[in-house]
Enzyme design. Structure first.
Site, PDB file in Angstrom:
ATOM      1  CD  GLU A  62      -1.643   2.215   2.105  1.00  0.00           C
ATOM      2  OE1 GLU A  62      -0.993   3.164   1.606  1.00  0.00           O
ATOM      3  OE2 GLU A  62      -1.997   2.177   3.289  1.00  0.00           O
ATOM      4  CB  CYS A  71      -1.171   6.608   2.216  1.00  0.00           C
ATOM      5  SG  CYS A  71      -2.413   5.773   3.231  1.00  0.00           S
TER       6      CYS A  71
END
Length: 683
Positions: free
Chosen positions: A256, A295
C-alpha cells in the site's frame, strides 16, 4: 533521559545490540526515545511465530479469534488517554491522534464483529459447490485455511498505531501471528501499544512480536507460508517486492503505497451548492489533517476551468483559518510534520513542482507558529500550487510532496477530468463532488480501473460521510499501479490474504465430511426421533427427516390465493394461460414451501426456539393439481451463537436443506431455512 525502546521477540522483551538511533519530538526537536533493533535473530523469530503463535491461533475458531480481538480492543480503549499523551510528540493534534488511536481500536472492533460472517470453525467453506459429473457423485468445492506462517508488517511513520492495529486485526482473525516493524520516527508509539497488548495476555504467546530498529535482513528468512505487507513509499515498496527471497519463495506481498489521489469537482457543483462547499472542506481537511501526511490525502484538485478561480479563492479562505503550531497549544488546527528531515523532503518536492506550477497559496520559508519554533520544530505552511496546463506539465501527476500540499488544475469536460485523475497511474482513493447521477456514473466507470476506492460526495451524505481520506475496515484499502496493487482490510476479502484457498474434489459424502456442510447427494442419516426434538449438539450434519406425502388440489390453490391475497393469473384464471409456460392452474411457489413446512415441522414443544429465516429458495418445476409432493429435511450446517450475557439461552443456528419432490422423485422446490435451536449444555 530518553526511553530505550524494547523489541519483543521469542516471548520476551530485549534490547538490540547495534548502534542506537535517536527518535525526536516533532514539535520541539528533543530526543524522546532511543531505538535499537539490531542483532535480533530474525530466523528464530519467524520460526517461533510459526511454531508457537501460528499453532495456537490455527486451533482457534473464527468466533474465538474474534472474541479475542474484541477483548483486545476493549483493553486498549481503556488505555487510550496514555496513547494520546504520547502521540503529541509525533506532531499530531488531538484530532489527528483520534484517527490514529481510536481509528485503530475501531478497526479491532470492526474485525471482531466480522467473525459473524465466518463459521465457528478454524476454516471456512467458500462460495457454492461445483458439480463435476452428470450423475452428481463427483464434485468440487473450495475451502480456506490459515497459512502456516507469519505476517510480517512493515509499516509507515504517519499512523504508528492505526497502521499496526488495522493489519493485525485482519491476520489474527485469519489465524496467523505477526511481526511488526514500525517506521523509526514514531516507533515509540507502536512500542507503547505493543507493551499494553503483551501485558494484557489476551493474545496467545507468539501471536505478536515487535522490531523497533531497521529490521534489515528480516526478509531473508521468509517462506511461501508467510505474508509480507508494506506501507510506505512506492520506491521502497518496489525494492522490497523485488527481494530475492520474496521472488524465490513466491511470498505473498501486499503493498500500500503513497499515491497522487485526486478530488474532482463536478460541473454542476457551482459556488453556492452544498457540493462545492463539501469539495473545499474535504481538500482543506486532507491537506491539514496529520499535516497532510496521509497516504489517502488529496494531492490533485481537478475542477471545471470556469470554476478554477472560485475554487482558488474559496480554498485560500478556508486554509487561512488553519492555525499551525505545537499540537498542545490552544487554538492549533495543524501540528508538525514527522521531523525536520521530512520538512526538508517536502520542500524539495514542492520546489520541483513549482518550476512549472507556481505556488498560489502559502510560503515555503515562512509560517506563523503558535507555541513552537520553525528552527527546532517540523512546521510548515499549507501549500497550494496551480497547474494551468495539466496535460502539458505532468509533474503534478508524478511527484508527491508528502505534506500539506495540493495542486489545482482545470478540466474542460468530464472525460478530461477522468483522464487527469487516471494520470496518477493508480491511486488509493479519488472523490467526486456532484449531485448529478449521470456525471457520477460517467466518472466512476471511467476512473474505476485506476483507483481502489471512489467517494461520491453530495448533500445526501454530508452529515454521515466518513470523508475522502478515511479507509474503512469492511472496504478494500489499496489501489492499482503506483498505489502498490495491494489490498489491506476489505472485510472477508482482507482476511483471505492470510489464508490458503484450496480446491477439494471427491464424492458428496466425502466433501460433506471435510467441510461439515451437507452437500446434495451425500449420505443421509435417518433417526427415529424427529430432528426438531434434538438439541443443537445432538444434531448431525446430514441428518434427514422424510415426511408423509400430500396430493395438491385445486381447493388448496384457491384457499391459498384467498389467504395470501396472491391472485396472480396463473394461479386463479385457467382461461389466461394461452402463450404462457403453464398448461393449467399452477400452485403458488410459496404454497408449496408453506405446505412443505407444515409437513416437516414437529408441532410439539422442543429445543427448536424459533424460525430464524430463509437463505435460499428456488421453484424448479410447476406443481399442478393432482401432483403429490413430499419433503426431505436435512441438517445442512450448524452455527453456534454466543451468549449475550449470563442470562441468555445457549443456542445455535441450524441451516436445513428443504428438498420438495413430486411423485416421480423430481425436485419441484428447494430452499435453505434456518432455525434457532437450544443447546443441551447451558453453561
Amino acid at each position: 533521559m530518553p526511553e530505550l525502546l524494547g523489541n519483543y521477540a521469542l516471548g520476551r522483551w530485549m534490547a538490540g545490540t547495534g548502534d542506537q538511533q535517536e527518535l525526536y519530538d516533532a514539535s520541539t526537536g528533543e530526543v524522546v526515545a532511543i531505538a535499537n533493533g539490531e542483532g535480533l535473530d530474525f530466523a528464530a523469530m519467524l520460526d517461533y511465530g510459526r511454531q508457537v503463535g501460528n499453532k495456537a491461533l490455527r486451533r482457534m475458531t473464527f468466533h474465538e479469534r474474534g472474541r479475542m480481538i474484541k477483548a483486545l480492543a476493549l483493553h486498549l480503549d481503556s488505555k487510550k488517554e496514555d496513547f494520546y499523551t504520547l502521540s503529541y510528540r509525533s506532531g499530531a493534534t488531538r484530532a489527528d491522534s483520534w484517527i490514529d488511536i481510536e481509528g485503530g481500536i475501531g478497526n479491532l472492533f470492526a474485525n471482531a464483529s466480522l467473525r459473524r460472517k465466518f463459521p465457528d470453525k478454524p476454516f471456512y467453506v467458500e462460495s457454492d459447490p461445483i458439480a463435476l459429473s452428470k450423475a452428481g457423485n463427483f464434485m468440487g468445492h473450495h475451502i480456506m485455511v490459515p497459512k502456516e506462517g507469519v505476517a510480517v508488517h512493515i509499516n509507515a511513520y504517519n499512523f504508528p498505531i492505526w497502521g499496526m492495529l488495522e493489519k493485525i486485526a485482519v491476520n489474527l482473525l485469519a489465524g496467523m501471528p505477526a511481526i511488526i516493524k514500525p517506521a523509526l520516527p514514531s516507533a515509540y508509539l507502536t512500542e507503547a501499544v505493543v507493551r499494553e497488548i503483551i501485558a494484557s495476555k489476551i493474545l496467545p504467546e507468539g501471536a505478536l512480536q515487535l522490531v523497533v530498529g531497521s529490521g534489515q535482513g528480516i526478509l531473508d528468512h521468509v517462506t511461501y507460508q508467510d505474508v509480507v505487507t508494506f506501507t510506505g513509499s512506492a520506491e521502497t515498496g518496489r525494492k522490497l517486492k523485488g527481494h530475492p527471497r520474496i521472488l524465490s519463495e513466491a511470498v505473498p506481498f501486499t503493498m500500500e503505497a503513497d499515491s497522487l489521489n485526486a478530488a474532482v469537482l463536478g460541473p454542476d457543483a457551482v459556488p453556492g451548492t452544498m457540493e462545492f462547499d463539501l469539495f473545499i472542506k474535504e481538500i482543506r481537511k486532507e491537506m491539514t489533517a496529520k499535516a497532510g501526511q496521509k497516504c489517502t490525502a488529496i494531492r490533485r484538485a481537478i475542477v471545471p476551468e470556469n470554476l478554477l478561480e472560485d475554487v482558488q479563492i474559496a480554498l485560500g479562505k478556508a486554509l487561512a483559518q488553519t492555525t499551525v503550531g505545537h499540537p498542545q497549544a490552544e487554538g492549533v488546527r495543524m501540528g508538525a510534520l514527522a521531523g525536520l528531515e521530512q520538512v526538508k523532503r517536502v520542500r524539495e518536492q514542492v520546489q520541483r513542482l513549482a518550476k512549472n506550477t507556481p505556488i498560489v497559496y502559502g510560503d515555503l520559508d515562512n509560517v506563523q507558529v503558535i507555541g513552537g519554533d520553525c528552527k527546532t520544530g517540523a512546521f510548515m505552511s499549507p501549500i497550494v500550487l496551480l497547474n494551468s496546463e495539466p496535460f502539458k506539465f505532468t509533474d503534478s501527476h508524478e511527484i508527491e510532496a508528502f505534506g500539506p500540499v495540493a495542486t489545482l488544475m482545470p478540466y474542460k469536460n468530464v472525460d478530461e477530468a477522468i483522464q487527469l485523475a487516471n494520470l496518477g497511474k493508480g491511486s488509493l482513493v479519488c472523490s467526486v463532488a456532484t449531485n448529478d447521477p449521470a456525471t457520477a456514473q460517467e466518472f466512476v466507470l471511467g476512473a474505476a480501473t485506476h483507483h481502489g476506492r471512489i467517494l461520491v460526495l453530495n448533500g445526501e451524505v454530508a452529515k454521515e460521510s466518513t470523508g475522502h481520506g478515511s479507509p474503512l475496515p469492511l472496504l478494500i484499502h489499496g489501489g492499482p499501479g503506483r498505489a502498490g496493487g495491494g489490498q489491506e482490510m476489505g472485510g472477508m476479502r482482507g482476511v483471505e490474504h492470510f489464508m490458503q484457498r484450496v480446491a477439494i474434489q471427491g464424492s458428496p459424502s466425502m466433501i460433506t465430511a471435510i467441510t461439515e456442510v451437507y452437500q446434495p447427494k451425500a449420505k443421509q442419516i435417518e433417526k427415529d426421533k424427529h430432528p426438531f426434538q434434538h438439541y443443537f449438539e445432538e444434531l448431525e450434519i446430514g441428518q434427514t427427516y422424510t415426511t408423509h406425502r400430500h396430493t395438491v388440489s385445486e381447493a388448496d390453490i384457491t384457499n391459498f390465493a384467498q389467504v395470501s391475497g396472491d391472485n396472480f393469473y396463473a394461479h386463479v384464471d385457467a382461461t389466461s394461460l394461452e402463450g404462457t409456460l403453464f398448461t393449467g392452474r399452477v400452485a403458488h411457489g410459496y404454497y408449496v414451501l408453506s405446505k412443505a413446512a407444515g409437513m416437516f415441522v414437529d408441532p410439539r414443544k422442543g429445543p427448536v426456539l424459533l424460525n430464524y429465516g430463509l437463505d435460499e429458495c428456488r421453484f424448479t418445476k410447476p406443481v399442478y393439481p393432482g401432483m403429490t409432493i413430499g419433503v426431505k429435511l436435512t441438517v445442512k450446517e450448524k452455527i453456534g451463537q454466543e451468549k449475550r450475557d449470563a442470562e441468555d439461552v445457549a443456542k445455535g443456528i441450524v441451516r436445513w436443506l428443504v428438498d420438495v419432490s413430486d411423485e416421480t422423485g423430481e425436485t419441484v422446490a428447494v430452499a435453505t431455512i434456518l432455525t434457532m435451536v437450544k443447546k443441551k449444555n447451558q453453561e
